[in-house]
Design a protein around this motif. Structure first.
Motif, PDB file in Angstrom:
ATOM      1  N   GLN A   1       0.832  -1.199   0.000  1.00 36.49           N
ATOM      2  CA  GLN A   1       0.000   0.000   0.000  1.00 36.49           C
ATOM      3  C   GLN A   1       0.868   1.250   0.000  1.00 36.49           C
ATOM      4  O   GLN A   1       1.904   1.311   0.667  1.00 36.49           O
ATOM      5  N   GLU A   2       0.426   2.246  -0.752  1.00 37.36           N
ATOM      6  CA  GLU A   2       1.170   3.492  -0.887  1.00 37.36           C
ATOM      7  C   GLU A   2       0.321   4.668  -0.421  1.00 37.36           C
ATOM      8  O   GLU A   2      -0.874   4.534  -0.146  1.00 37.36           O
ATOM      9  N   ARG A   3       0.944   5.828  -0.365  1.00 37.99           N
ATOM     10  CA  ARG A   3       0.212   7.044  -0.015  1.00 37.99           C
ATOM     11  C   ARG A   3      -0.892   7.298  -1.049  1.00 37.99           C
ATOM     12  O   ARG A   3      -0.663   7.191  -2.258  1.00 37.99           O
ATOM     13  N   ASN A   4      -2.062   7.647  -0.547  1.00 33.14           N
ATOM     14  CA  ASN A   4      -3.229   7.746  -1.413  1.00 33.14           C
ATOM     15  C   ASN A   4      -4.026   9.022  -1.159  1.00 33.14           C
ATOM     16  O   ASN A   4      -5.233   9.066  -1.386  1.00 33.14           O
ATOM     17  N   ALA A   5      -3.320  10.056  -0.652  1.00 35.12           N
ATOM     18  CA  ALA A   5      -3.959  11.342  -0.353  1.00 35.12           C
ATOM     19  C   ALA A   5      -5.164  11.124   0.558  1.00 35.12           C
ATOM     20  O   ALA A   5      -5.069  10.368   1.532  1.00 35.12           O
TER      21      ALA A   5
END
Length: 318
Positions: free
Chosen positions: A141-145
């Motif tokens: 999982q990554e940064r997703n605002a």
């Protein structure tokens, strides 16, 4: 004085290294000699054992170590991190549960306990979905605002004024239809790009642009009222000044103004809960340094006037 306080206390807490506590004579083994059934809670950043046991830091560092920071922010920017010392806000709930369990155990057995609670490990509980996604699906999982993995639209949108915003989170098709109704854009209900949750997730950027163009010319509080009346989860993003004057907070008497001997007036937060039979009372402002020394030494610890005079004269209370 501290050891005498231990005899009076049921639970003691600390967040220092084991060696430091032992050097000061305040480790669990030493305290048990003073009070055999004492409960001691150690709540260090990463626990009392292991390669990071000596790591000294704050909750914002623990949030970075265990992965929260890397997940918070925008995909094309450096990590923003969660607000504040995040693990500091989580660990106390686990501390309270552990202490209650130890107290119950002592009621049954008469024995105390040493509790070693890692702030970082306690906080990992709240990253379970991301951890499971990595272990089971090999997805990182990554940064997703402000987006959500399961719902759309889900974000914070500009309104009239300087740095004014509204948060909107649509989790069902009924809420989406409610949003379209408030927007007076009922044709969007059947638009193939937005008619289902899956479609909205696939077209999040288009949806965000559409909503931002609609919200930017509206008052955030008026829009909040309209959306909520339409069954859409939404709230204006409040400044600290707006929060202090918020009708709900005012009605609950959350902020309490008190007289203070040094500052005249001071404002504190009231109780977060209401007990029908024993309501919480705030009887005074935060104490000034040393205000209760006489009460602690004389009433709680039972020191004689001569002993108190010796302590004062030695300078240890300064």
């Amino acid at each position: 004085i501290i050891l005498d306080l231990v005899r009076w206390a049921d639970v003691v807490t600390e967040s220092f290294s084991p060696k430091a506590m032992q050097a000061w004579g305040f480790d669990y083994a030493s305290l048990r000699k003073v009070k055999p059934n004492i409960i001691m809670l150690s709540t260090c950043l990463m626990g009392q054992t292991g390669p990071m046991a000596k790591f000294a830091g704050f909750g914002n560092l623990a949030a970075a170590i265990v992965g929260f920071t890397n997940l918070a922010g925008w995909p094309d920017r450096p990590p923003a991190g969660p607000f504040g010392a995040y693990t500091d806000y989580i660990a106390p709930w686990f501390n309270a549960a552990a202490i209650l369990a130890a107290l119950e155990y002592r009621d049954r057995t008469g024995q105390g306990q040493l509790i070693d609670l890692s702030q970082g490990e306690a906080s990992l509980h709240f990253l379970a979905p991301a951890l499971l996604d990595t272990w089971e699906n090999q997805r990182k999982q990554e940064r997703n605002a402000n987006h959500d993995l399961n719902y759309a639209p889900h974000g914070v949108y500009p309104t009239t004024g300087t740095d004014c915003w509204i948060a909107i989170a649509v989790t069902t098709d009924d809420q989406w239809r409610g949003l379209c109704g408030v927007m007076k854009r009922t044709e969007l209900e059947t638009d193939a790009r937005f008619s289902t949750t899956a479609a909205r997730l696939a077209h999040q950027q288009e949806l965000d642009d559409l909503l931002a163009a609609w919200t930017q010319n509206q008052d955030k509080f008026a829009l909040e009222a309209a959306l909520q009346a339409g069954g859409v989860p939404a709230t204006a993003v409040r400044t600290m000044k707006e929060l202090a004057a918020d009708p709900q907070i005012v009605h609950r008497q959350h902020f309490v103004e008190l007289d203070h001997p040094k500052f005249g007036k001071t404002t504190v937060e009231g109780s977060r809960f209401r007990l029908s039979r024993t309501p919480a009372r705030i009887e005074g402002a935060a104490p000034t340094m040393g205000r209760d020394n006489q009460y602690v030494l004389e009433t709680l610890l039972g020191y004689s006037e001569e002993r108190i005079t010796e302590i004062v004269a030695s300078g240890v209370l300064e």
